[in-house]
Design a protein around this motif. Structure first.
Motif, PDB file in Angstrom:
ATOM      1  N   LEU A  50       4.024  -9.280  17.297  1.00  0.00           N
ATOM      2  CA  LEU A  50       4.557  -7.846  17.178  1.00  0.00           C
ATOM      3  C   LEU A  50       4.755  -7.338  15.766  1.00  0.00           C
ATOM      4  O   LEU A  50       4.271  -6.177  15.522  1.00  0.00           O
ATOM      5  N   TYR A  51       5.007  -8.193  14.860  1.00  0.00           N
ATOM      6  CA  TYR A  51       4.954  -7.876  13.685  1.00  0.00           C
ATOM      7  C   TYR A  51       3.599  -7.398  12.915  1.00  0.00           C
ATOM      8  O   TYR A  51       3.510  -6.627  12.356  1.00  0.00           O
ATOM      9  N   GLU A 146      16.480 -13.670   9.287  1.00  0.00           N
ATOM     10  CA  GLU A 146      15.204 -12.982   9.922  1.00  0.00           C
ATOM     11  C   GLU A 146      14.539 -12.109   8.518  1.00  0.00           C
ATOM     12  O   GLU A 146      14.875 -10.710   8.337  1.00  0.00           O
ATOM     13  N   PRO A 147      14.016 -12.644   7.652  1.00  0.00           N
ATOM     14  CA  PRO A 147      13.535 -11.851   6.450  1.00  0.00           C
ATOM     15  C   PRO A 147      12.782 -10.479   6.751  1.00  0.00           C
ATOM     16  O   PRO A 147      12.559  -9.859   5.644  1.00  0.00           O
ATOM     17  N   ARG A 148      12.140 -10.526   7.937  1.00  0.00           N
ATOM     18  CA  ARG A 148      11.028  -9.032   8.241  1.00  0.00           C
ATOM     19  C   ARG A 148      12.002  -8.109   9.170  1.00  0.00           C
ATOM     20  O   ARG A 148      11.350  -7.202   9.471  1.00  0.00           O
ATOM     21  N   HIS A 149      13.318  -8.387   9.161  1.00  0.00           N
ATOM     22  CA  HIS A 149      14.252  -7.295   9.709  1.00  0.00           C
ATOM     23  C   HIS A 149      14.118  -6.154   8.934  1.00  0.00           C
ATOM     24  O   HIS A 149      14.947  -5.928   8.026  1.00  0.00           O
ATOM     25  N   PHE A 150      13.264  -5.254   9.491  1.00  0.00           N
ATOM     26  CA  PHE A 150      12.989  -3.924   8.563  1.00  0.00           C
ATOM     27  C   PHE A 150      14.212  -2.857   8.620  1.00  0.00           C
ATOM     28  O   PHE A 150      14.292  -2.212   7.763  1.00  0.00           O
ATOM     29  N   GLU A 151      14.782  -3.012   9.690  1.00  0.00           N
ATOM     30  CA  GLU A 151      16.104  -2.068   9.769  1.00  0.00           C
ATOM     31  C   GLU A 151      17.295  -2.896   8.796  1.00  0.00           C
ATOM     32  O   GLU A 151      17.783  -1.614   8.201  1.00  0.00           O
ATOM     33  N   ALA A 152      17.526  -4.026   8.732  1.00  0.00           N
ATOM     34  CA  ALA A 152      18.361  -4.526   7.507  1.00  0.00           C
ATOM     35  C   ALA A 152      17.788  -3.943   6.255  1.00  0.00           C
ATOM     36  O   ALA A 152      18.541  -3.709   5.257  1.00  0.00           O
ATOM     37  N   LEU A 153      16.545  -4.329   5.927  1.00  0.00           N
ATOM     38  CA  LEU A 153      15.985  -3.859   4.447  1.00  0.00           C
ATOM     39  C   LEU A 153      16.304  -2.642   4.281  1.00  0.00           C
ATOM     40  O   LEU A 153      16.637  -1.967   3.037  1.00  0.00           O
ATOM     41  N   ALA A 176      10.592  -2.930   3.603  1.00  0.00           N
ATOM     42  CA  ALA A 176      10.806  -2.403   4.683  1.00  0.00           C
ATOM     43  C   ALA A 176       9.548  -1.565   5.281  1.00  0.00           C
ATOM     44  O   ALA A 176       9.086  -1.962   6.238  1.00  0.00           O
ATOM     45  N   VAL A 177       8.955  -1.001   4.502  1.00  0.00           N
ATOM     46  CA  VAL A 177       7.937  -0.122   4.859  1.00  0.00           C
ATOM     47  C   VAL A 177       6.577  -0.886   4.923  1.00  0.00           C
ATOM     48  O   VAL A 177       5.592  -0.675   5.782  1.00  0.00           O
ATOM     49  N   GLU A 178       6.680  -2.032   3.954  1.00  0.00           N
ATOM     50  CA  GLU A 178       5.184  -3.001   4.236  1.00  0.00           C
ATOM     51  C   GLU A 178       5.323  -3.644   5.420  1.00  0.00           C
ATOM     52  O   GLU A 178       4.184  -3.717   6.159  1.00  0.00           O
ATOM     53  N   ILE A 179       6.547  -3.895   6.097  1.00  0.00           N
ATOM     54  CA  ILE A 179       6.542  -4.417   7.225  1.00  0.00           C
ATOM     55  C   ILE A 179       6.354  -3.502   8.536  1.00  0.00           C
ATOM     56  O   ILE A 179       5.531  -3.702   9.531  1.00  0.00           O
TER      57      ILE A 179
END
Length: 202
Positions: A50-51, A146-153, A176-179
């Motif tokens: 999904l990512y 979860e290092p790819r958690h774009f909401e948390a970033l 965040a935008v990179e993910i």
């Protein structure tokens, strides 16, 4: 748009309506003959796919579908009791009953410290209460799990920007935008910060 409004758009995201058939999430059912390790690996494979699809999404509609799919996976704790606590906490958050929401999310963190979304939602309550120190500590735990958690970033970016750490905020927004290239208002926040932090290009 104020930073608090931006935080609500980015970080207070609640699960959307059922997923479109375009991005089905197929996690093993709770009675599947898989070990806990096997279920975790299957969940990670789904998230990896999904990512990857989100990073390559060709348009906003597709991006939103994939965001929703990822949010659904984030909320899959693997435990019916934790899922019930999360559901009650999310209901309370929707109703702006922050004390009740905090109670449920705090229970989730206590009972399932390896479940990133519990920390994420408890961080939300800390932010609403203007307790940035605790919000940042909880976001740190989210990103550790979860290092790819774009909401948390994105939420990290909002808090750092409010605290005056423009460079740190810019770094968080960029990650965040990179993910998630379709992150709501992500690029709009990056542009002015780039100007403030890095100045005009020659």
């Amino acid at each position: 748009m104020t930073l608090r409004t931006l935080f609500c758009l980015l970080f207070l995201a609640l699960p959307a309506s059922p997923l479109s058939a375009q991005a089905p999430v197929q996690l093993p059912p709770s009675d599947a003959p898989l070990s806990e390790e096997g279920k975790a690996e299957a969940r990670q494979r789904v998230l990896d796919r999904l990512y990857a699809e989100l990073a390559a999404a060709p348009d906003e509609e597709t991006g939103r579908i994939l965001e929703s799919a990822i949010q659904d996976v984030w909320l899959e704790s693997g435990s019916p009791s934790i899922d019930l606590l999360m559901s009650r906490g999310l209901d309370a958050l929707r109703e702006d009953d922050h004390d009740r929401a905090y109670f449920y999310f705090d229970e989730v963190v206590t009972l399932a410290p390896g479940f990133a979304e519990g920390w994420n939602k408890r961080a939300t309550i800390h932010y609403i209460r203007d307790d940035y120190a605790r919000a940042l500590r909880d976001i740190e735990q989210v990103l550790r799990l979860e290092p790819r958690h774009f909401e948390a970033l994105a939420g990290l970016g909002v808090i750092l920007e409010e605290l005056g750490d423009k460079k740190g905020a810019l770094e968080a927004y960029r990650k965040a935008v990179e993910i998630d290239p379709w992150l709501r208002n992500g690029r709009e926040r990056i542009a002015p910060l780039e100007l403030e932090v890095e100045g005009r290009g020659i």
